[in-house]
Motif scaffolding. Structure first.
Motif, mmCIF file in Angstrom:
data_model
loop_
_atom_site.group_PDB
_atom_site.id
_atom_site.type_symbol
_atom_site.label_atom_id
_atom_site.label_comp_id
_atom_site.label_asym_id
_atom_site.label_seq_id
_atom_site.Cartn_x
_atom_site.Cartn_y
_atom_site.Cartn_z
ATOM 1 N N LYS A 18 29.139 25.329 28.733
ATOM 2 C CA LYS A 18 30.333 25.371 29.705
ATOM 3 C C LYS A 18 31.745 25.743 29.072
ATOM 4 C CE LYS A 18 32.760 22.872 33.209
ATOM 5 N NZ LYS A 18 33.829 23.912 33.462
ATOM 6 N N ALA A 21 31.562 29.632 28.438
ATOM 7 C CA ALA A 21 31.765 30.357 29.566
ATOM 8 C C ALA A 21 33.311 30.190 29.904
ATOM 9 C CB ALA A 21 31.007 29.637 31.050
ATOM 10 N N ASP A 38 28.937 39.960 32.733
ATOM 11 C CA ASP A 38 29.866 39.049 32.066
ATOM 12 C C ASP A 38 29.172 37.560 32.701
ATOM 13 O OD1 ASP A 38 31.802 40.198 30.665
ATOM 14 O OD2 ASP A 38 32.829 40.476 32.508
ATOM 15 N N LEU A 42 27.516 34.541 30.534
ATOM 16 C CA LEU A 42 28.401 33.480 30.331
ATOM 17 C C LEU A 42 27.610 32.117 31.012
ATOM 18 C CD1 LEU A 42 31.838 34.729 30.917
ATOM 19 C CD2 LEU A 42 30.640 34.055 28.688
ATOM 20 N N GLU A 43 26.945 32.357 32.433
ATOM 21 C CA GLU A 43 26.385 31.453 33.092
ATOM 22 C C GLU A 43 24.945 30.964 32.576
ATOM 23 O OE1 GLU A 43 26.814 31.994 37.342
ATOM 24 O OE2 GLU A 43 28.916 31.762 37.211
ATOM 25 N N CYS A 45 23.641 31.340 29.300
ATOM 26 C CA CYS A 45 23.728 32.119 27.730
ATOM 27 C C CYS A 45 22.687 31.663 27.053
ATOM 28 C CB CYS A 45 25.204 31.536 27.174
ATOM 29 S SG CYS A 45 25.443 29.811 27.032
ATOM 30 N N LYS A 83 31.946 38.386 23.631
ATOM 31 C CA LYS A 83 32.160 37.256 24.188
ATOM 32 C C LYS A 83 33.073 36.251 23.026
ATOM 33 C CE LYS A 83 30.358 38.260 27.800
ATOM 34 N NZ LYS A 83 31.245 39.476 28.073
#
Length: 157
Positions: A18, A21, A38, A42-43, A45, A83
């Protein structure tokens, strides 16, 4: 693991997904927009980066995650540095440079051949740091994974 100025660099742990992200979304929303690519990275990973041979690291100050970056596997020996983000509370403390230095040492230790990255020239400080660490501009492909990218750089290791 490396410690500098009370910052400890640690490998991925699902409990920090988290943070990974959140740090990146905050940065993206400040300068650009969060793109579908993205969101995927990110969600999910662990699935989209770690399980595909990539790596995520965190800069930790005490119990707080101060920054992060990912090394996304492109092909054997070639990784995308992506990232990378530092919490606004920790900006100006050279954490981005610590992350970059750690990243390149890690890549060399893995005997990788090349690290690439995508960026945007409005991020002058970031571009300056990339050049300082030896990245050079190369041609940006027409189907770049990020709409916001207007520069692609590489570092041959």
């Amino acid at each position: 693991m490396e410690t500098t100025k009370n910052i400890t660099l640690i490998p991925f742990d699902p409990k920090y997904a988290k943070d990974f992200a959140d740090l990146n979304v905050a940065w993206l929303e400040k300068y650009f927009v969060v793109e579908p690519h993205d969101v995927e990275l990110l969600e999910r990973c662990e699935e989209t980066i770690i399980n595909k041979g990539g790596h995520i690291f965190f800069a930790k100050s005490g119990s707080t995650i101060a920054g992060t970056f990912a090394l996304i596997k492109i092909k054997e020996g070639v990784y995308e540095l992506g990232k990378m983000a530092v919490s606004p509370k920790f900006q100006g403390q050279r954490i981005g440079q610590q992350l970059m230095s750690f990243c390149l040492d890690f890549a060399k230790d893995q005997n990788w051949t090349k690290v690439i990255l995508y960026s945007n020239t409005i991020l002058e400080n970031a571009i300056h740091i990339y050049k300082k660490y030896g990245f050079v501009e190369i041609e940006l492909e027409k189907d770049s994974p990020y709409q916001r990218s207007n520069i692609k750089m590489e570092l041959i290791l």
